[in-house]
Motif scaffolding. Structure first.
Motif, PDB file in Angstrom:
ATOM      1  N   ALA A   1       0.825  -1.206   0.000  1.00 47.57           N
ATOM      2  CA  ALA A   1       0.000   0.000   0.000  1.00 47.57           C
ATOM      3  C   ALA A   1       0.862   1.261   0.000  1.00 47.57           C
ATOM      4  CB  ALA A   1      -0.930   0.003   1.206  1.00 47.57           C
ATOM      5  N   TYR A   2       1.955   1.221   0.735  1.00 49.31           N
ATOM      6  CA  TYR A   2       2.853   2.380   0.786  1.00 49.31           C
ATOM      7  C   TYR A   2       3.353   2.750  -0.610  1.00 49.31           C
ATOM      8  CZ  TYR A   2       6.966   5.250   1.729  1.00 49.31           C
ATOM      9  OH  TYR A   2       7.898   6.267   1.726  1.00 49.31           O
ATOM     10  N   GLN A   3       3.528   1.735  -1.461  1.00 50.73           N
ATOM     11  CA  GLN A   3       4.114   1.969  -2.779  1.00 50.73           C
ATOM     12  C   GLN A   3       3.103   2.354  -3.858  1.00 50.73           C
ATOM     13  OE1 GLN A   3       7.675  -0.956  -3.445  1.00 50.73           O
ATOM     14  NE2 GLN A   3       6.219  -2.021  -2.129  1.00 50.73           N
ATOM     15  N   LEU A   4       1.802   2.359  -3.521  1.00 50.77           N
ATOM     16  CA  LEU A   4       0.797   2.775  -4.499  1.00 50.77           C
ATOM     17  C   LEU A   4       0.932   4.269  -4.785  1.00 50.77           C
ATOM     18  CD1 LEU A   4      -2.328   0.799  -3.207  1.00 50.77           C
ATOM     19  CD2 LEU A   4      -0.833   0.214  -5.127  1.00 50.77           C
ATOM     20  N   GLN A   5       0.725   4.643  -6.040  1.00 49.29           N
ATOM     21  CA  GLN A   5       0.951   6.020  -6.452  1.00 49.29           C
ATOM     22  C   GLN A   5      -0.275   6.612  -7.149  1.00 49.29           C
ATOM     23  OE1 GLN A   5       3.801   7.671  -5.683  1.00 49.29           O
ATOM     24  NE2 GLN A   5       4.572   5.811  -4.677  1.00 49.29           N
ATOM     25  N   ASP A   6      -0.271   7.943  -7.265  1.00 42.70           N
ATOM     26  CA  ASP A   6      -1.254   8.699  -8.042  1.00 42.70           C
ATOM     27  C   ASP A   6      -2.687   8.374  -7.596  1.00 42.70           C
ATOM     28  OD1 ASP A   6       0.915   9.791  -9.476  1.00 42.70           O
ATOM     29  OD2 ASP A   6       0.925   8.062 -10.829  1.00 42.70           O
TER      30      ASP A   6
ATOM     31  N   PHE B   1      -1.985   6.236   4.246  1.00 42.44           N
ATOM     32  CA  PHE B   1      -0.532   6.081   4.228  1.00 42.44           C
ATOM     33  C   PHE B   1       0.184   7.406   3.980  1.00 42.44           C
ATOM     34  CE2 PHE B   1      -2.200   1.887   3.759  1.00 42.44           C
ATOM     35  CZ  PHE B   1      -1.303   1.091   4.445  1.00 42.44           C
ATOM     36  N   THR B   2      -0.476   8.314   3.297  1.00 44.90           N
ATOM     37  CA  THR B   2       0.090   9.652   3.125  1.00 44.90           C
ATOM     38  C   THR B   2       0.069  10.413   4.447  1.00 44.90           C
ATOM     39  OG1 THR B   2      -0.672   9.719   0.823  1.00 44.90           O
ATOM     40  CG2 THR B   2      -0.133  11.828   1.863  1.00 44.90           C
ATOM     41  N   LYS B   3      -1.055  10.330   5.149  1.00 48.71           N
ATOM     42  CA  LYS B   3      -1.215  11.049   6.412  1.00 48.71           C
ATOM     43  C   LYS B   3      -0.271  10.539   7.502  1.00 48.71           C
ATOM     44  CE  LYS B   3      -6.082  12.131   5.530  1.00 48.71           C
ATOM     45  NZ  LYS B   3      -7.490  11.834   5.894  1.00 48.71           N
ATOM     46  N   LYS B   4       0.005   9.230   7.495  1.00 47.99           N
ATOM     47  CA  LYS B   4       0.861   8.662   8.539  1.00 47.99           C
ATOM     48  C   LYS B   4       2.314   9.079   8.374  1.00 47.99           C
ATOM     49  CE  LYS B   4      -0.147   6.379  11.448  1.00 47.99           C
ATOM     50  NZ  LYS B   4      -0.641   6.700  12.809  1.00 47.99           N
ATOM     51  N   GLY B   5       2.708   9.479   7.188  1.00 47.29           N
ATOM     52  CA  GLY B   5       4.068   9.967   6.978  1.00 47.29           C
ATOM     53  C   GLY B   5       5.154   8.926   7.180  1.00 47.29           C
ATOM     54  N   PHE B   6       4.897   7.686   6.769  1.00 49.73           N
ATOM     55  CA  PHE B   6       5.910   6.637   6.878  1.00 49.73           C
ATOM     56  C   PHE B   6       7.155   7.006   6.079  1.00 49.73           C
ATOM     57  CE2 PHE B   6       1.889   4.074   7.347  1.00 49.73           C
ATOM     58  CZ  PHE B   6       2.062   3.781   8.696  1.00 49.73           C
ATOM     59  N   LEU B   7       8.325   6.654   6.615  1.00 54.51           N
ATOM     60  CA  LEU B   7       9.581   6.996   5.964  1.00 54.51           C
ATOM     61  C   LEU B   7       9.824   6.163   4.710  1.00 54.51           C
ATOM     62  CD1 LEU B   7      11.846   7.283   9.148  1.00 54.51           C
ATOM     63  CD2 LEU B   7      10.734   9.140   7.871  1.00 54.51           C
ATOM     64  N   ASN B   8       9.396   4.911   4.762  1.00 56.29           N
ATOM     65  CA  ASN B   8       9.588   3.996   3.638  1.00 56.29           C
ATOM     66  C   ASN B   8       8.654   2.803   3.826  1.00 56.29           C
ATOM     67  OD1 ASN B   8      10.936   2.309   5.612  1.00 56.29           O
ATOM     68  ND2 ASN B   8      12.781   3.549   5.268  1.00 56.29           N
ATOM     69  N   LYS B   9       8.704   1.857   2.897  1.00 57.07           N
ATOM     70  CA  LYS B   9       7.785   0.719   2.987  1.00 57.07           C
ATOM     71  C   LYS B   9       8.078  -0.145   4.212  1.00 57.07           C
ATOM     72  CE  LYS B   9      10.209  -2.669   0.069  1.00 57.07           C
ATOM     73  NZ  LYS B   9      10.096  -3.569  -1.097  1.00 57.07           N
ATOM     74  N   GLU B  10       9.359  -0.240   4.604  1.00 58.48           N
ATOM     75  CA  GLU B  10       9.712  -1.018   5.795  1.00 58.48           C
ATOM     76  C   GLU B  10       9.091  -0.408   7.045  1.00 58.48           C
ATOM     77  OE1 GLU B  10      12.204  -2.144   2.569  1.00 58.48           O
ATOM     78  OE2 GLU B  10      11.942  -0.148   3.458  1.00 58.48           O
ATOM     79  N   ASP B  11       9.076   0.912   7.091  1.00 60.02           N
ATOM     80  CA  ASP B  11       8.480   1.617   8.221  1.00 60.02           C
ATOM     81  C   ASP B  11       6.984   1.315   8.311  1.00 60.02           C
ATOM     82  OD1 ASP B  11       8.404   3.341  10.418  1.00 60.02           O
ATOM     83  OD2 ASP B  11       8.025   5.114   9.174  1.00 60.02           O
ATOM     84  N   ALA B  12       6.319   1.310   7.166  1.00 58.33           N
ATOM     85  CA  ALA B  12       4.881   1.007   7.131  1.00 58.33           C
ATOM     86  C   ALA B  12       4.618  -0.424   7.586  1.00 58.33           C
ATOM     87  CB  ALA B  12       4.338   1.221   5.719  1.00 58.33           C
ATOM     88  N   GLY B  13       5.444  -1.367   7.117  1.00 57.04           N
ATOM     89  CA  GLY B  13       5.276  -2.765   7.494  1.00 57.04           C
ATOM     90  C   GLY B  13       5.519  -3.003   8.971  1.00 57.04           C
ATOM     91  N   ASN B  14       6.562  -2.386   9.522  1.00 55.19           N
ATOM     92  CA  ASN B  14       6.881  -2.553  10.940  1.00 55.19           C
ATOM     93  C   ASN B  14       5.803  -1.953  11.837  1.00 55.19           C
ATOM     94  OD1 ASN B  14       9.276  -3.854  10.330  1.00 55.19           O
ATOM     95  ND2 ASN B  14      10.487  -1.966  10.369  1.00 55.19           N
ATOM     96  N   TYR B  15       5.184  -0.877  11.348  1.00 58.66           N
ATOM     97  CA  TYR B  15       4.141  -0.204  12.113  1.00 58.66           C
ATOM     98  C   TYR B  15       2.955  -1.138  12.374  1.00 58.66           C
ATOM     99  CZ  TYR B  15       0.403   3.118  13.219  1.00 58.66           C
ATOM    100  OH  TYR B  15      -0.640   3.778  13.816  1.00 58.66           O
TER     101      TYR B  15
END
Length: 722
Positions: free
Chosen positions: A468-473, A480-494
């Motif tokens: 989901a982090y990598q979905l665009q446009d 995922f935009t609002k959460k401000g994850f640094l990268n996909k690993e950050d989103a997964g760990n969260y």
């Protein structure tokens, strides 16, 4: 006996109405015929020896009365005491639920030598088609003046539910359902008798019922004993009832006769069953969507899920059993979808459909009366699918979120329950609603936790959040935009952290704390519930737009089929939709590739040869080899083979839902049980062709041989009159 009923007219009168079921009388090159059209299927010309009325005759008992729908499969009564034959894989989930490391019926099989030994088949229900009637006019008249797409589809769905409830009120002994035969064009109300008490009678061991595993799934030649026996029970008064010791075997109106002599190559055969879904009357853009988005996404996701589940159950039998049904379902879909992708590419199906649609557009433009009515149809369809393609990745992510991650599904249920409870006015009312619904909520949650494994859930949730982090446009998910994850690993760990810290990660913890009472529910919150709540709101907004598009498509597809019928000067066979259908053909091999001939019978010798490979999926009971070496075939050998035939191949038109369907000979006698298709035939859901479309069944002679000579289940043979 299946009866015809209608508010306005009998179902067969549809032939004089909208013409949805007005088929050609010639032998079809494809066909899943509704019961109303058997007289037009050309069965006698094709080789049927009994009367068509012996199969189905409104108001009279026929072969169709021996047919049942077993959850998502088909089965048939084979004795006057409610004995049902279906597939091993159709009973798989029920066997898994009663298996344990100590009593591993999934691995070792199960044989009940008397009624008292039969075990509840949890999760399985049976439906028997009782009657049906055309309700197209009721539904289409209700939306005739509706132009708003969302309002149109909502009203259609509302009317379908309303008609079903009305039928159930008129006859409380039935369950009713309105099925869409053609999108936006024709609808039929089906009435079903439901049996809730289903029991396991005889399940062959796993190395018979699943011989070949995923290596052989969707493959010919095949040597799988994919059969099982169940029994239907009702209350002592004959009414449908939940499992209870005092219940008695159901007495069907009709049961099928077994022919232990089987069939020969080129023999006429037919199948009755409940095929799931086909999509042959869709435009090129639909096929393109399947090829570019749905099929690759789903097969890759399921592959990942299964790898995680294999790892979790590798050294733990209890975990392996708990995950077995989910793994099997995933693997089946995954291989099917990859077969479809192969077929789409090999047949250039999208390009072929595009040419068909271009020719249709030219035909519309050439006829002033059609141009006036359908002039923008093809461009409207194209514009609809452009919007679908734009957000296809987001749609697929949302559609798979809850089915992928168990605890998000649990969180969704808990948040929904909280919303219902705490929108009540006053503490007393809140407590009353909590107490009234808590047991029902727990029953729903019990189903979720049956296959829950923390390790698997966390790995899959991590993958989903990284994707989901990598979905665009247009596909970007606002959360995922609002959460401000640094990268996909950050989103997964969260999400892993949220899953680990939540009290939802243990059923016992959830029940003993959060669901202890309504005040505990009210006071509890955590990050997982917050994640689900926020994503759920965004999903609801997205689904509202999807519902609007569904309404647009409903009208477009009704027009598309209508004008295409005019163009081709014929009416189409409705796509499969889990309603009772008939298909027919012959026992017949085929040539899938140059210099390759696939014969229509496999044998026990072939099974043993596969076993010589040493691969675990080709292990089989030693008793099979011993009986084969001793030529202990009994009366079940096929003379020309000097062996017991295991599986058979035929050119009938089947799909998912036909699993467990009885294969019958020209006299209406059961000679096998359908269970699969060849890999080349996975494309059948989109396009059927006699050259490559082949289905696979287990030969009744193998079923009887295994029951008699291998599993010593002779009571089954006696009950079936063998």
């Amino acid at each position: 006996m299946i009866k015809l009923k209608s508010k306005h007219s009998l179902l067969c009168a549809m032939l004089l109405g909208i013409g949805a079921f007005n088929f050609s009388a010639s032998v079809p090159d494809e066909g899943m015929f509704p019961l109303s059209e058997l007289s037009r299927a050309g069965l006698k010309k094709a080789g049927l020896k009994i009367s068509e009325k012996d199969i189905y005759n409104p108001g009279e008992v026929g072969l169709v009365d021996a047919l049942v729908q077993v959850s998502g499969c088909t089965g048939s009564f084979v004795s006057p005491n409610g004995l049902i034959i279906t597939n091993h894989h159709c009973a798989f989930s029920a066997v898994q639920l009663v298996s344990s490391p100590e009593f591993n019926y999934l691995k070792n099989g199960f044989v009940a030598n008397n009624l008292e030994q039969e075990i509840e088949a949890k999760g399985l229900t049976i439906r028997i088609t009782d009657s049906y009637s055309d309700v197209s006019k009721d539904i289409l008249d209700a939306v005739a003046n509706i132009s708003d797409p969302s309002e149109r589809i909502n009203l259609i769905n509302k009317k379908r539910v309303e008609l079903a409830k009305q039928a159930e009120a008129e006859d409380p002994t039935i369950k009713a359902e309105v099925s869409e035969m053609f999108i936006g064009k024709s609808y039929v109300l089906f009435r079903y008798k439901t049996i809730e008490d289903v029991r396991l009678v005889y399940i062959p061991r796993q190395d018979i019922g699943e011989f070949g595993g995923e290596t052989d799934n969707w493959v010919w030649p095949r040597h799988t004993g994919d059969f099982s026996f169940l029994r239907a029970y009702v209350s002592p008064k004959g009414a449908s009832a939940k499992y209870a010791k005092e219940n008695v075997p159901y007495k069907p109106k009709k049961h099928l006769k077994i022919n232990p002599q089987g069939v020969n190559e080129n023999d006429f055969v037919f199948i009755l069953g409940y095929p799931g879904r086909t999509f042959r009357h869709r435009p090129a853009q639909y096929m393109d969507y399947q090829q570019k988005f749905l099929l690759p996404y789903t097969s890759e996701l399921y592959d990942f899920q299964n790898q995680e589940m294999y790892k979790a159950g590798k050294d733990n039998v209890a975990t392996e059993l708990a995950l077995a049904t989910r793994i099997k379902r995933n693997a089946n879909v995954m291989k099917n979808y990859r077969g479809k992708l192969k077929g789409l590419h090999n047949l250039s199906l999208v390009a072929g459909k595009q040419q068909e649609d271009q020719a249709l557009a030219q035909f519309i433009a050439s006829k002033p009366e059609l141009k006036a009515k359908y002039g923008t149809l093809m461009s409207d369809i194209d514009n609809h699918y452009k919007t679908v393609f734009q957000v296809a990745n987001k749609e697929l992510w949302f559609n798979n979120l809850y089915s992928s991650t168990t605890l998000l599904r649990v969180a969704n249920t808990i948040n929904g329950f909280k919303n219902v409870v705490f929108k009540q006015n006053g503490l007393k009312a809140q407590e009353e609603v909590f107490n009234l619904n808590i047991e029902q909520v727990k029953r729903q949650l019990d189903g979720f936790y049956e296959s829950y494994n923390a390790q698997v859930d966390q790995a899959i949730a991590q993958r989903m959040f990284q994707d989901a982090y990598q979905l665009q446009d247009e596909n970007r998910i606002a959360y995922f935009t609002k959460k401000g994850f640094l990268n996909k690993e950050d989103a997964g760990n969260y999400v892993i952290d949220a899953l680990q810290k939540s009290k939802l990660n243990s059923k016992e913890s959830l029940y003993n704390t959060v669901l202890k009472d309504f005040t505990s529910l009210k006071s509890y919150n955590d990050e997982l519930l917050s994640i689900q709540s926020t994503l759920g709101e965004e999903m609801d907004t997205f689904n509202t737009e999807q519902k609007r598009r569904e309404g647009v498509l409903n009208r477009l597809m009704g027009d598309y089929v209508a004008v295409k019928e005019i163009y081709q000067a014929k009416s189409f066979i409705p796509d499969a939709n889990s309603t009772l259908r008939l298909t027919f053909g012959n026992i017949k091999g085929y040539s899938p590739a140059d210099a390759t001939i696939m014969k229509p019978f496999t044998t026990v010798q072939g099974l043993i040869e596969k076993g010589n490979s040493g691969l675990p999926e080709f292990e089989y009971p030693e008793t099979i080899k011993n009986a084969w070496l001793a030529k202990n075939f009994g009366v079940y050998a096929k003379k020309e083979l000097n062996d017991v035939p295991v599986n058979i191949l035929y050119n009938m038109d089947t799909t998912g839902g036909n699993s467990g369907s009885p294969i019958m000979n020209a006299n209406g006698e059961l000679i096998g049980v359908n269970f699969d298709r060849s890999y080349d035939a996975t494309i059948n859901d989109f396009a059927w062709n006699e050259h490559y479309s082949r289905s696979i069944g287990v030969d009744i002679r193998y079923v009887l041989w295994i029951a008699d000579k291998i599993d010593n289940a002779k009571f089954i043979l006696k009950e079936m009159g063998i």
